[in-house]
Design an enzyme around this catalytic site. Structure first.
Site, PDB file in Angstrom:
ATOM      1  CE  LYS A 190     -94.632  15.418  25.838  1.00 17.45           C
ATOM      2  NZ  LYS A 190     -95.869  15.215  25.464  1.00 17.45           N
ATOM      3  CD  GLU A 266     -94.294  30.391  20.239  1.00 22.28           C
ATOM      4  OE1 GLU A 266     -94.935  30.803  21.153  1.00 22.28           O
ATOM      5  OE2 GLU A 266     -94.889  29.867  19.451  1.00 22.28           O
ATOM      6  CB  CYS A 300     -98.707  31.568  22.064  1.00 29.58           C
ATOM      7  SG  CYS A 300     -98.258  30.863  20.288  1.00 29.58           S
ATOM      8  CD  GLU A 400    -100.905  32.208  26.927  1.00 34.33           C
ATOM      9  OE1 GLU A 400    -100.473  31.712  27.586  1.00 34.33           O
ATOM     10  OE2 GLU A 400    -100.792  32.360  25.616  1.00 34.33           O
TER      11      GLU A 400
HETATM   12  P1  ADP Z   1    -100.619  22.944  28.460  1.00 37.90           P
HETATM   13  O1  ADP Z   1    -100.601  23.153  30.014  1.00 37.90           O
HETATM   14  O2  ADP Z   1    -101.210  24.027  27.794  1.00 37.90           O
HETATM   15  O3  ADP Z   1    -100.987  21.599  28.209  1.00 37.90           O
HETATM   16  P2  ADP Z   1     -97.725  22.581  28.682  1.00 37.90           P
HETATM   17  O4  ADP Z   1     -96.704  23.767  28.492  1.00 37.90           O
HETATM   18  O5  ADP Z   1     -97.928  21.883  29.703  1.00 37.90           O
HETATM   19  O6  ADP Z   1     -99.099  23.476  28.171  1.00 37.90           O
HETATM   20  O7  ADP Z   1     -97.544  21.508  27.555  1.00 37.90           O
HETATM   21  C1  ADP Z   1     -97.052  21.816  26.334  1.00 37.90           C
HETATM   22  C2  ADP Z   1     -95.953  20.555  26.003  1.00 37.90           C
HETATM   23  O8  ADP Z   1     -95.081  20.151  27.217  1.00 37.90           O
HETATM   24  C3  ADP Z   1     -96.880  19.208  26.094  1.00 37.90           C
HETATM   25  O9  ADP Z   1     -96.301  18.169  25.079  1.00 37.90           O
HETATM   26  C4  ADP Z   1     -96.639  18.616  27.643  1.00 37.90           C
HETATM   27  O10 ADP Z   1     -96.715  17.129  27.459  1.00 37.90           O
HETATM   28  C5  ADP Z   1     -95.249  19.032  27.768  1.00 37.90           C
HETATM   29  N1  ADP Z   1     -94.846  19.193  29.148  1.00 37.90           N
HETATM   30  C6  ADP Z   1     -95.535  19.672  30.078  1.00 37.90           C
HETATM   31  N2  ADP Z   1     -95.190  19.729  31.194  1.00 37.90           N
HETATM   32  C7  ADP Z   1     -93.677  19.229  30.894  1.00 37.90           C
HETATM   33  C8  ADP Z   1     -92.281  19.196  31.751  1.00 37.90           C
HETATM   34  N3  ADP Z   1     -92.462  19.200  33.077  1.00 37.90           N
HETATM   35  N4  ADP Z   1     -91.396  18.799  31.059  1.00 37.90           N
HETATM   36  C9  ADP Z   1     -91.345  18.553  29.670  1.00 37.90           C
HETATM   37  N5  ADP Z   1     -92.424  18.480  29.064  1.00 37.90           N
HETATM   38  C10 ADP Z   1     -93.632  19.220  29.461  1.00 37.90           C
END
Ligand code: ADP
Length: 497
Positions: A190, A266, A300, A400
């Site tokens: 994804k 990570e 990061c 961060e």
């Molecule tokens: P940011 O807030 O900087 O976008 P995230 O950690 O939310 O960073 O996003 C990194 C990835 O994790 C993206 O592909 C996002 O769609 C996915 N993501 C965000 N929230 C969830 C969740 N609760 N469960 C699974 N995947 C998630």
């Protein structure tokens, strides 16, 4: 200039068609029929419509991946054949290096010179490195007590879910797909909702070079209560690999509890980048710049806490600010741009909010701290920003920011900086600038971080493991360590009595 225009129009043709999900070797719309737009952060204009995958689509992708794993040709295929496919994928990406660079820049905003010479190059290298591993996965024989012939087998984990972020969209796809596929797993990937395009293009090429159906499935869509959480909660996914925020990492770990799937994470960082008075200051200035402004600070392992020894503070700062003043900010498609826009409006606002917090905390704004609206009225730009007079306990030093915002902290001696460097919840990386080799090595072993750069910063190679201590996550990607993440070890006992 003419060349840029020509390449841009090549991408624009591809961008005209709505992008679908890759499930079982076919491109299909989302079950719901929904789609969403991805935007160019330099112009704020929509780039392309992309299918909005949800739980139902993840379900279909996992069924396909499971079938491809258990029954398909993938596991039975000679390792050399898997390697050949990965090499071919790397070759096809490399042939289209300029197109990929443009696409990444349009979707993410990063300067095309970085997309082209960092992201694309490292993506190709990563696929090639792991292609090499296909034929080097080995078990062991052991000599146990008793009349037994004992050996171990290294086997793929099974169906792997991979959730990746928007800061290095294609490179993060390569870091995840390379080792997973080399080890014989099947994947549901994804991409981040902000930057799905280059992963989809990699998926197209994977189909073209002949990866069997179901081996690589790509579900574009959102995270919470959507495609992302459907992956982390899925009972038939054996492992999930995640790169992103630590808050999301915690959600992933909770969701993994259902079937106790293996997890590697990570997450964020707030790296100390430490400059001693005896360092080559010009090199350290360049390192500090690379540490915080590379990829607009959306890294990061960004060296966001710059510790400068008091004796050289003024000299260092005058060199640093002079360099920052020359940075050309603008649309990443311009080859002269060295700093592009942030990925989204949300990120821009979050960064500007942190600038306000820093000012209220009493940090001294040296430059930036705002959007360059007068020069760049459109796009999610934040000027390269430096705060001086920061103390390690301020929020601007502890949280961060994920933007081009440097916190400068002054220190008096080695002991003081050693303590402060570790006074942080994260532990992804650190930088040390000194000509004293003893001092460097002492600090290397003291600092709690997964990567330490000495007299350099932000260096990467597929052979060098990368990952975090403390709240920066667990598991190591790249190098042979990624092989551990994507394999199980089976112990076999044969009775010889
Ligand atoms: P940011 O807030 O900087 O976008 P995230 O950690 O939310 O960073 O996003 C990194 C990835 O994790 C993206 O592909 C996002 O769609 C996915 N993501 C965000 N929230 C969830 C969740 N609760 N469960 C699974 N995947 C998630």
């Amino acid at each position: 200039m003419a060349v840029v225009q020509e390449k841009k129009s090549l991408c624009e043709e591809w961008l005209k068609t709505e992008k679908k999900l890759l499930i079982d070797g076919k491109w299909v719309p989302a079950e719901s029929g929904k789609s969403f737009e991805t935007f160019n952060p330099a112009t704020e204009k929509p780039l392309c419509r992309v299918a909005e995958g949800s739980k139902a689509d993840v379900e279909k992708a996992v069924v396909a991946a499971r079938r491809a794993f258990e029954e398909g040709p993938w596991r039975k295929m000679a390792a050399a054949e898997r390697a050949r496919l990965l090499y071919r994928l790397a070759d096809e990406i490399e042939k289209r290096a300029d197109e990929f660079a443009q696409l990444e820049t349009m979707d993410n905003g990063k300067p095309v010179r970085e997309s082209r010479w960092v992201d694309v190059v490292q993506t190709v290298e990563t696929f090639r490195y792991y292609a090499g591993w296909c034929t080097k996965l080995e078990g062991e024989t052991t000599s146990v007590n008793g009349k037994f012939f004992t050996y171990t087998l290294r086997e793929p984990v099974g169906v792997v879910g991979q959730i990746i972020p928007w800061n290095f969209p294609m490179l993060m796809a390569a870091w995840k797909l390379g080792p997973a596929l080399a080890c014989g797993n099947t994947v549901v990937l994804k991409p981040a909702e902000q930057t799905p395009l280059t992963a989809l293009r990699i998926g197209e090429l994977a189909c073209e070079v002949g990866f069997p159906p179901g081996v690589l499935n790509i579900i574009t869509g959102f995270g919470p209560d959507a495609a992302g959480s459907a992956i982390s909660n899925h009972m038939d996914i054996d492992k999930v690999a995640f790169t992103g925020e630590d808050k999301t990492g915690r959600e992933i770990v909770k969701a993994s509890a259902g079937n106790l799937k293996r997890v590697s994470l990570e997450l964020g960082g707030k790296a100390p980048n430490i400059v001693f008075a005896d360092a080559d200051l010009d090199a350290a200035v360049r390192g500090a710049m690379l540490g915080i402004f590379f990829n607009q600070g959306q890294v990061c392992c960004a060296g966001s806490r710059l510790f400068i020894e008091e004796k050289v503070h003024d000299e260092f700062m005058s060199k640093l600010t002079k360099h920052v003043g020359t940075m050309r900010q603008g649309n990443g498609l311009d080859e002269q741009t060295v700093i592009g826009p942030q990925v989204s409006k949300d990120q821009m606002e979050r960064i500007l909010n942190y600038c306000d917090i820093a000012k209220k905390e009493g940090a001294k704004l040296v430059c930036g701290g705002e959007s360059p609206k007068a020069d760049l009225p459109n796009g999610y730009f934040v000027k390269p920003t430096i705060f001086d007079g920061v103390t390690n306990d301020m929020r601007i030093a502890q949280e961060e920011v994920f933007g081009p915002v440097l916190s400068v902290i002054t220190f008096k001696n080695e002991q003081e900086v050693a303590e402060q460097a570790n006074k942080i919840l994260y532990g992804l990386s650190a930088g040390i600038w000194t000509q004293d080799i003893k001092k460097a090595h002492k600090l290397v072993s003291h600092v709690k971080a997964g990567t330490v750069w000495v007299n350099c910063y932000n260096q990467f190679d597929p052979q060098m493991p990368f990952g975090g201590y403390k709240m920066s996550g667990y598991g190591r990607e790249l190098g042979k360590h990624s092989i551990e993440l994507y394999t199980n070890v089976k112990s076999v006992w044969v009775n010889l009595d």
